[in-house]
Design an enzyme around this catalytic site. Sequence first.
Site, PDB file in Angstrom:
ATOM      1  N   GLU A  89       0.825  -1.198   0.000  1.00 53.50           N
ATOM      2  CA  GLU A  89       0.000   0.000   0.000  1.00 53.50           C
ATOM      3  C   GLU A  89       0.865   1.256   0.000  1.00 53.50           C
ATOM      4  OE1 GLU A  89      -2.831  -0.094   3.198  1.00 53.50           O
ATOM      5  OE2 GLU A  89      -3.217  -2.230   2.887  1.00 53.50           O
ATOM      6  N   CYS A 323      -3.114   1.218   7.814  1.00 48.55           N
ATOM      7  CA  CYS A 323      -2.102   0.442   7.120  1.00 48.55           C
ATOM      8  C   CYS A 323      -2.436  -1.051   7.151  1.00 48.55           C
ATOM      9  CB  CYS A 323      -0.741   0.681   7.770  1.00 48.55           C
ATOM     10  SG  CYS A 323       0.606   0.010   6.823  1.00 48.55           S
TER      11      CYS A 323
END
Length: 345
Positions: A89, A323
């Site tokens: 990511e 996250c």
Amino acid sequence: MRIDQLRQFLRALGAKPTHEARLLRQWVQARALEGGRSQAEHFLPLAIRQALPALGAELAGLATIRSAHPAEDGAERLLVALADGQAVESVLLPRDGVCVSTQVGCAVGCVFCMTGRDGLLRQVSSGEIVAQVVLARQRRPVKKVVFMGMGEPAHNLDNVMQAIELLGQEGGIGHKQLVFSTVGDERVFERLPQGPVKPALALSLHSTFADKRAELLPRAPRFDPAALVEAGERYARATGYPIQYQWTLLAGINDGDDELDRIATLLQGRYAMMNFIPYNTNEGLPFRRPDGERAAEMARALNRRGVLTRLRWSAGQDIDGGCGQLRAREAAPRRTARSIPIAAA
């Protein structure tokens, strides 16, 4: 692909330092390799000119966008596919920043983070780290890079330092705008001051009590919080950049007055600032964020006691931007890794 392998490949084709620097600068600043004020045929050796189409394709394949998720606050979370089918990511941040990942997964196992639930799957190469910045620059300007995405940068130190050096030298990023985030590792304090580009440092504290911090960060080095602050202070004074202490606020766990008193004792007079980050809710994890007024009062209380403190809400709250969440929802099954001819060369 690692940056040192890319450099070796270019040199093997006859690149001089000026050729190498130009091509790396074109790539990391998201410009065409053949572009620039001088035409490639007037500047680059023939062997390099002939290799440019394949080289451009190779670099473009290091990282591609699998999905993009814009948020109301101006952030945009990207699920980035790597060449072997794994995914990491990146987050485009408001005010021209990007947060990049340094590992697929993480070995630290912070109990409030989705990234570490599956452990460490593999390291992200220096080329793949820089490629995340290139992807971001293809979408918007980037003046700051924070190494705060998936993974613990200290566990992938060689690749992260290669990426920092390239971004700081050819990438046009100010050195203090490169922010290395870590739970604390002796190697960080030994190696970072030795590099030609010295990034700013963010240290994940999360508790001033050693036993509680060990519970929250079960596989982090057993750094006593006071010793970690001392090591951070030495780095701050050596580089001239204040240390950013990161503190994920967890309701009922590390948001009490006892922690405030100990933070004030640790950080008063230090070249540092505290970042309080209210927890970004993760489905399936038993943590929650304090209410907004409690978080704001904690920041005010420390500022009154002389500790510079900022309350920072994670970017992308409205898209579950914590996250590891996006990868957990959308990561596709792995596929066979393709060959990388530059590395082989």
